[in-house]
Scaffold this motif. Structure first.
Motif, PDB file in Angstrom:
ATOM      1  N   GLU A   1      50.175  58.523  52.059  1.00 43.92           N
ATOM      2  CA  GLU A   1      50.115  58.101  53.464  1.00 43.92           C
ATOM      3  C   GLU A   1      51.499  57.957  54.087  1.00 43.92           C
ATOM      4  N   MET A   2      52.467  57.427  53.345  1.00 45.23           N
ATOM      5  CA  MET A   2      53.821  57.252  53.879  1.00 45.23           C
ATOM      6  C   MET A   2      54.486  58.609  54.136  1.00 45.23           C
ATOM      7  N   GLU A   3      54.278  59.554  53.219  1.00 45.58           N
ATOM      8  CA  GLU A   3      54.814  60.905  53.419  1.00 45.58           C
ATOM      9  C   GLU A   3      54.170  61.553  54.642  1.00 45.58           C
ATOM     10  N   ALA A   4      52.889  61.276  54.849  1.00 44.97           N
ATOM     11  CA  ALA A   4      52.183  61.834  56.007  1.00 44.97           C
ATOM     12  C   ALA A   4      52.770  61.294  57.308  1.00 44.97           C
ATOM     13  N   ILE A   5      53.111  59.996  57.329  1.00 44.46           N
ATOM     14  CA  ILE A   5      53.719  59.415  58.529  1.00 44.46           C
ATOM     15  C   ILE A   5      55.066  60.082  58.793  1.00 44.46           C
ATOM     16  N   GLU A   6      55.870  60.257  57.743  1.00 40.48           N
ATOM     17  CA  GLU A   6      57.173  60.927  57.899  1.00 40.48           C
ATOM     18  C   GLU A   6      56.998  62.362  58.394  1.00 40.48           C
ATOM     19  N   GLN A   7      56.045  63.077  57.802  1.00 42.94           N
ATOM     20  CA  GLN A   7      55.795  64.466  58.187  1.00 42.94           C
ATOM     21  C   GLN A   7      55.329  64.532  59.644  1.00 42.94           C
ATOM     22  N   MET A   8      54.497  63.575  60.032  1.00 42.81           N
ATOM     23  CA  MET A   8      53.999  63.518  61.417  1.00 42.81           C
ATOM     24  C   MET A   8      55.165  63.349  62.389  1.00 42.81           C
ATOM     25  N   LYS A   9      56.108  62.461  62.039  1.00 42.40           N
ATOM     26  CA  LYS A   9      57.281  62.240  62.893  1.00 42.40           C
ATOM     27  C   LYS A   9      58.170  63.474  62.930  1.00 42.40           C
TER      28      LYS A   9
ATOM     29  N   ASN B   1      50.065  62.334  68.339  1.00 42.09           N
ATOM     30  CA  ASN B   1      48.725  61.750  68.369  1.00 42.09           C
ATOM     31  C   ASN B   1      48.050  61.680  67.008  1.00 42.09           C
ATOM     32  N   PHE B   2      48.082  62.790  66.243  1.00 39.24           N
ATOM     33  CA  PHE B   2      47.378  62.789  64.968  1.00 39.24           C
ATOM     34  C   PHE B   2      48.010  63.791  64.006  1.00 39.24           C
ATOM     35  N   PHE B   3      47.648  63.652  62.720  1.00 37.72           N
ATOM     36  CA  PHE B   3      48.158  64.535  61.687  1.00 37.72           C
ATOM     37  C   PHE B   3      47.098  64.631  60.595  1.00 37.72           C
ATOM     38  N   VAL B   4      46.720  65.845  60.218  1.00 35.93           N
ATOM     39  CA  VAL B   4      45.728  66.081  59.174  1.00 35.93           C
ATOM     40  C   VAL B   4      46.479  66.370  57.877  1.00 35.93           C
ATOM     41  N   PHE B   5      46.091  65.699  56.779  1.00 37.84           N
ATOM     42  CA  PHE B   5      46.775  65.919  55.507  1.00 37.84           C
ATOM     43  C   PHE B   5      45.827  65.715  54.331  1.00 37.84           C
ATOM     44  N   TYR B   6      46.231  66.263  53.172  1.00 41.12           N
ATOM     45  CA  TYR B   6      45.477  66.084  51.935  1.00 41.12           C
ATOM     46  C   TYR B   6      46.072  64.894  51.208  1.00 41.12           C
ATOM     47  N   ASN B   7      45.303  63.814  51.089  1.00 43.67           N
ATOM     48  CA  ASN B   7      45.775  62.579  50.475  1.00 43.67           C
ATOM     49  C   ASN B   7      45.753  62.735  48.954  1.00 43.67           C
ATOM     50  N   ALA B   8      46.929  62.731  48.344  1.00 42.42           N
ATOM     51  CA  ALA B   8      47.053  62.908  46.898  1.00 42.42           C
ATOM     52  C   ALA B   8      46.452  61.731  46.132  1.00 42.42           C
ATOM     53  N   ASN B   9      46.427  60.546  46.747  1.00 42.44           N
ATOM     54  CA  ASN B   9      45.890  59.359  46.068  1.00 42.44           C
ATOM     55  C   ASN B   9      44.369  59.374  45.986  1.00 42.44           C
TER      56      ASN B   9
ATOM     57  N   ARG C   1      48.101  54.646  67.059  1.00 41.49           N
ATOM     58  CA  ARG C   1      47.341  53.791  67.962  1.00 41.49           C
ATOM     59  C   ARG C   1      48.200  53.388  69.153  1.00 41.49           C
ATOM     60  N   ARG C   2      47.565  52.865  70.186  1.00 40.61           N
ATOM     61  CA  ARG C   2      48.292  52.468  71.399  1.00 40.61           C
ATOM     62  C   ARG C   2      49.354  51.417  71.141  1.00 40.61           C
ATOM     63  N   ASP C   3      49.090  50.527  70.177  1.00 38.02           N
ATOM     64  CA  ASP C   3      50.042  49.451  69.924  1.00 38.02           C
ATOM     65  C   ASP C   3      51.190  49.867  69.014  1.00 38.02           C
ATOM     66  N   GLY C   4      51.276  51.174  68.654  1.00 38.53           N
ATOM     67  CA  GLY C   4      52.373  51.682  67.854  1.00 38.53           C
ATOM     68  C   GLY C   4      52.090  51.720  66.363  1.00 38.53           C
ATOM     69  N   THR C   5      50.987  51.096  65.923  1.00 35.44           N
ATOM     70  CA  THR C   5      50.625  51.152  64.511  1.00 35.44           C
ATOM     71  C   THR C   5      49.878  52.461  64.253  1.00 35.44           C
ATOM     72  N   TYR C   6      49.505  52.672  62.990  1.00 31.63           N
ATOM     73  CA  TYR C   6      48.811  53.898  62.628  1.00 31.63           C
ATOM     74  C   TYR C   6      47.407  53.574  62.139  1.00 31.63           C
ATOM     75  N   GLY C   7      46.508  54.531  62.330  1.00 31.45           N
ATOM     76  CA  GLY C   7      45.158  54.425  61.811  1.00 31.45           C
ATOM     77  C   GLY C   7      44.909  55.579  60.862  1.00 31.45           C
ATOM     78  N   LEU C   8      43.992  55.420  59.931  1.00 31.20           N
ATOM     79  CA  LEU C   8      43.694  56.462  58.962  1.00 31.20           C
ATOM     80  C   LEU C   8      42.193  56.702  58.944  1.00 31.20           C
ATOM     81  N   ILE C   9      41.790  57.940  59.136  1.00 35.76           N
ATOM     82  CA  ILE C   9      40.373  58.305  59.075  1.00 35.76           C
ATOM     83  C   ILE C   9      40.151  58.986  57.732  1.00 35.76           C
ATOM     84  N   GLU C  10      39.202  58.437  56.962  1.00 29.42           N
ATOM     85  CA  GLU C  10      38.860  58.983  55.658  1.00 29.42           C
ATOM     86  C   GLU C  10      37.419  59.470  55.703  1.00 29.42           C
ATOM     87  N   PRO C  11      37.196  60.755  56.040  1.00 25.68           N
ATOM     88  CA  PRO C  11      35.827  61.254  56.170  1.00 25.68           C
ATOM     89  C   PRO C  11      35.089  61.305  54.831  1.00 25.68           C
TER      90      PRO C  11
END
Length: 191
Positions: A146-154, A160-168, A178-188
């Protein structure tokens, strides 16, 4: 039936002036939709909003038998946010009522009014109403946490969003800001 109006606040004080203003404005909605059982008004001051004009938030939720209508508006002035939310709710109520109450009005059954449509015409109509996919993208997913995904997104400038394969979790996830500057994670999950 009198509309029950509940007012909730976050990060601001609810004084009599605001309370009277909300009751005066929201009670006008009762004329438009009198079957609303509950009306909730959430007022908030969001200090962490990116734009100063988005700090005052007014959210109105109407609940009734078989429906929930919700609007949210932001402004630099709380009263302006309330007014904009009321206007938006009025439009939403008229759209809701139009879909559920509007009819022919003359008592004619739908079977008498419906035109006979050939299968070829029905297929053409369905094709015309289908949404158009304007662009398709294919990309390779590299496993990351997840942390690598945030870096990659930046790094990519995806705001707005970033799709990635979660190794964990060995699953595809969607990371969003999110609007308040934090991040959300959708796990389908496949159900």
């Amino acid at each position: 039936m009198s509309m029950n109006i509940e007012i909730f606040t976050r990060n601001l004080d609810l004084n009599d002036r605001i309370k009277e203003y909300v009751h005066k404005k929201v009670s006008k909605l009762e004329r438009l939709i009198n079957e609303a059982e509950e009306t909730r008004v959430d007022l908030a001051y969001v200090k962490s909003a990116r734009n100063a004009a988005d700090r005052q938030v007014a959210q109105i939720t109407l609940r009734g038998p078989g429906f929930i209508l919700r609007v949210e508006e932001r402004s630099d002035d709380l009263f302006a946010a309330i007014d904009e939310a009321i206007d938006k709710m009025q439009r939403q109520i008229s759209r809701y009522k139009g879909k559920h109450y509007r009819g022919r009005g003359d008592g004619t059954p739908a079977s008498a009014v419906a035109a006979v449509v050939s299968p070829a015409e029905a297929q053409e109509t369905e094709e015309e109403e289908m949404p158009i996919i304007a662009r398709r993208k294919t990309f390779t997913l590299a496993p990351m946490d997840e942390m690598e995904a945030i870096e990659q997104m930046k790094l990519l400038g995806h705001e707005n969003f970033f799709v990635f394969y979660n190794a964990n979790t060995n699953a595809i996830n969607v990371l969003y800001r999110r609007r308040d500057g934090t991040y959300g994670l959708i796990e389908p999950k496949i159900g």
